[in-house]
Design an enzyme around this catalytic site. Structure first.
Site, short mmCIF file in Angstrom:
data_model
loop_
_atom_site.label_atom_id
_atom_site.label_comp_id
_atom_site.label_asym_id
_atom_site.label_seq_id
_atom_site.Cartn_x
_atom_site.Cartn_y
_atom_site.Cartn_z
N GLY A 88 -22.41 -3.88 -52.43
CA GLY A 88 -22.77 -2.53 -52.02
C GLY A 88 -21.59 -1.83 -51.37
N GLU A 89 -21.82 -0.55 -51.04
CA GLU A 89 -20.73 0.28 -50.53
C GLU A 89 -21.26 1.25 -49.49
OE1 GLU A 89 -17.14 3.06 -52.40
OE2 GLU A 89 -18.84 2.44 -53.63
N GLY A 91 -19.74 4.22 -46.23
CA GLY A 91 -18.74 5.26 -46.08
C GLY A 91 -17.35 4.73 -45.80
N ALA A 93 -16.55 1.00 -45.98
CA ALA A 93 -16.29 -0.36 -46.43
C ALA A 93 -17.07 -0.68 -47.70
CB ALA A 93 -16.65 -1.36 -45.32
N CYS A 95 -18.77 -4.25 -49.78
CA CYS A 95 -19.26 -5.57 -49.44
C CYS A 95 -19.28 -6.46 -50.68
CB CYS A 95 -20.66 -5.46 -48.83
SG CYS A 95 -21.13 -6.89 -47.85
N ASP A 203 -26.65 3.19 -34.14
CA ASP A 203 -26.90 3.50 -35.55
C ASP A 203 -28.07 2.67 -36.07
OD1 ASP A 203 -26.49 4.92 -37.88
OD2 ASP A 203 -24.95 3.55 -38.66
#
Length: 665
Positions: A88-89, A91, A93, A95, A203
């Protein structure tokens, strides 16, 4: 970025590498002449489009800078990891799966070094690593390691293969109240742990809470987390995800924010799970912010939830952060008395489990308590996070970003939890900014000296008395009454000079002085050590009003229900309870003046003072006598009142203090 899916495929080259190639059978179109006015309009539209594309490109750029890691990533300590699936991605980084030589799979959050263009960005990344590395909780994604190569920094985390709460909600649309109760207890347990270490996550959202292989929830992504230097300090950066941002965060420097932003986020997540979407959701971010500032939301009629759930959500989403329930108060709401499952099943990812509403009240109560225990709700207060050292912000090698202190070779020693009064040179620091500078003694040093003095006197008890220097002895200030209410507030006590104190769960203390219009605050600061502040009871700071109410409530309770340990002492000494330990045989109080008080289960009390040179006995009928310890060791007991198993009690005390002086032994 901590969550992963096993069914995602590796990255594939786009269009066989010919994405920008021109097709040979395309005939160029001759441009059409347009009016000057039309051309200007078109130019303006093009400029707007270019600006939008530029903004979009800038937003996507940081994670796009992250290069796909090589098939084998080699670390400086010789440990190799084999890259697996792209997971996954976000903002900042991307993974990937990483597998070690034993075949164990992890998630690697990968940050491009090219995106770290200044000291501020670098410090932010290192702060995330240090905060996450210092955490260890059953409901927090486990930090494994961090390392780097020439182009990327890798944060290795435990893998959570069963998606996140956000993906569960997308599939399910709504989640049942029994399931959400279970989720909330695990989340509250993790947040309580974070707040006890003065970490604000900032967050918290459904997308950052993941399911591990056993379907336990784990909080991840500490990219916006911050450590408060003290419980009454505040942060001012506007950050977070729009749907989850608390109103005080939007106030920026005008208001500041603290732990209550995480409480707000818990309310948002609870609403979203029960109603299907966040309460302030809108297409326009500014509309979301306006709704948040006015707490403009409602409960949809077509998605009914219980009145108890609505009541808790309303409290969590209170505009004034000080009026929200504390993390310790949330689980006391009536909503948690409803049907409560014993675990989350894999079926919950796609469907509502059967028979949830038929769980009996008795079984629900058992499941609720077991879940609280597993989430660490009753775990005693632990030490604060490690401090971020100046040396951690500077690498030792030109091409490296991570300093040696963050590399695996130095991890074990560098990241042991340290006492917040420890300076960089390893010496202890106690910092008081006023006349109370001699109020507190260093606990570790006191334990060490007291133990060695008791041990030395025990060996010296056969020496001639005239060869031993005897200390002057006076009755010490003692804890006369106490109430352990650490499951909600902290430990409350009354001294025999009638001062009332509370050792709160965050390790800070308040001491209300008897017959005086003042109280003392003992505040721990990770960077500055201990600070004692004197305040007026008639004009207290706003943040301590609630704490004073707690002190007054328990003062009335103790005076009405508890008997004193000893008679009043005419002393002006102001001391705090610094730490306490409860066992099946005794409760041990460690005071800021270096005294150790032991209340044994047979109602005899013994206090060790003057660094182990003096001993005090308080009998069940409140007779108090103090003598040099060497005399009691020689005689085998106190002269005025017989103490059952006196020497054995002294031996127990010596061993208890030894364990504090040498915790690793």
């Amino acid at each position: 970025m901590s969550a992963v899916r096993h069914n995602l495929q590796p990255l594939q080259p786009l269009n066989n590498g010919t994405l920008n190639a021109r097709s040979n059978n395309v005939t160029p179109i001759k441009p059409i002449r347009r009016s000057k006015e039309h051309q200007l309009d078109e130019l303006e539209e093009q400029q707007q489009h270019q600006q939008q594309q530029k903004a979009k490109k800038k937003k996507e750029k940081l994670s796009a800078l992250c290069k796909t890691p090589p098939s084998i990533v080699r670390t400086r300590n010789g440990r190799d990891y084999r890259r697996g699936l792209f997971l996954g991605e976000g903002g900042f980084a991307r993974c990937f799966q990483m597998k070690d030589s034993s075949g164990k799979i992890y998630a690697a959050k990968t940050v491009a070094k090219a995106s770290i263009k200044n000291e501020k960005t670098k410090t932010k990344l290192l702060s995330e690593i240090k905060i996450h590395k210092s955490l260890k909780h059953s409901n927090i994604v486990n930090f494994i390691d961090c390392f780097e190569d020439d182009v990327n920094v890798y944060i290795l985390l435990e893998i959570c293969p069963n998606q996140s709460l956000m993906e569960l909600l997308k599939t399910r649309k709504r989640v049942s109240e029994p399931e959400v109760r279970y989720f909330m207890v695990q989340i509250v347990g993790a947040i309580k742990y974070l707040h006890s270490r003065r970490v604000i996550h900032r967050d918290l959202k459904l997308g950052n809470i993941f399911f591990d292989p056993e379907m336990n929830l784990k909080i991840g992504d500490f990219g916006l987390a911050s450590v408060l230097p003290s419980t009454d300090s505040r942060k001012y950066t506007i950050c977070g995800t729009p749907n989850y941002i608390a109103p005080e965060v939007l106030g920026g420097k005008q208001t500041g924010h603290s732990f209550e932003v995480d409480i707000w986020a818990i309310g948002i997540m609870m609403y979203a799970l029960l109603c299907g979407k966040p309460p302030f959701q809108a297409k326009d971010v500014q509309v979301i912010y306006e709704r948040i500032k006015k707490t403009d939301y409602n409960f949809p009629i077509d998605k009914p939830i219980s009145n108890e759930a609505k009541h808790l959500i309303k409290k969590l989403l209170t505009l004034n952060p000080l009026e929200r329930p504390t993390i310790n108060e949330i689980l006391e709401f009536d909503w948690f008395k409803g049907p409560f499952p014993d675990k989350t099943n894999i079926i919950s990812l796609t469907n509502t489990p059967e028979n949830l509403s038929s769980i009996s009240k008795a079984q629900s109560s058992i499941n609720f308590n077991n879940t609280k225990i597993n989430a660490g709700i009753y775990t005693p207060k632990i030490k604060n996070p490690v401090e971020i050292l100046r040396s951690d912000l500077h690498s030792e090698q030109p091409k490296t970003l991570l300093p040696q202190s963050l590399s695996p070779g130095d991890t074990r020693n560098k990241y042991q939890e340290i006492d917040p009064t420890t300076m960089n040179n390893g010496k202890k620091r106690v910092n008081f900014n006023n006349k109370y500078s001699n109020l507190i003694k260093n606990l570790d040093q006191v334990c060490y000296e007291t133990y060695h003095n008791i041990r030395r006197l025990d060996y010296s008890k056969f020496d001639r008395l005239e060869t031993i220097e005897l200390p002057s002895c006076e009755n010490p200030t003692l804890i006369s009454k106490w109430v352990d209410y650490s499951n909600k507030y902290g430990f409350l006590y009354q001294l025999n000079n009638d001062d009332i104190g509370v050792l709160f769960n965050d390790d800070n203390s308040i001491l209300k002085l008897h017959n005086q219009d003042k109280f003392l605050e003992l505040i721990i600061n990770e960077n500055e050590g201990w600070t004692c502040i004197e305040n007026s009871i008639s004009h207290p700071p706003s943040q301590t009003k609630r704490q004073l109410e707690i002190v007054d409530f328990f003062a009335k309770y103790m005076n009405s229900n508890l008997s004193k340990v000893s008679e009043n002492e005419e002393k002006s000494e102001e001391i705090f309870l610094r730490r306490y330990t409860r066992t099946s045989d005794y409760i041990m109080f460690e005071m800021t003046n270096g005294n150790f008080q032991f209340n044994f289960k047979d109602h005899h009390k013994i206090c060790i003072s003057k660094l182990g040179l003096a001993i005090t006995h308080i009998s069940p009928n409140r007779l108090t006598e103090t003598h040099p310890l060497i005399l009691i060791l020689k005689q085998g007991n106190f002269p005025s009142s017989e103490v059952p198993d006196c020497l054995n009690k002294i031996s127990i005390i010596k061993d208890a203090i030894k364990r504090k002086a040498f915790p690793e032994v």
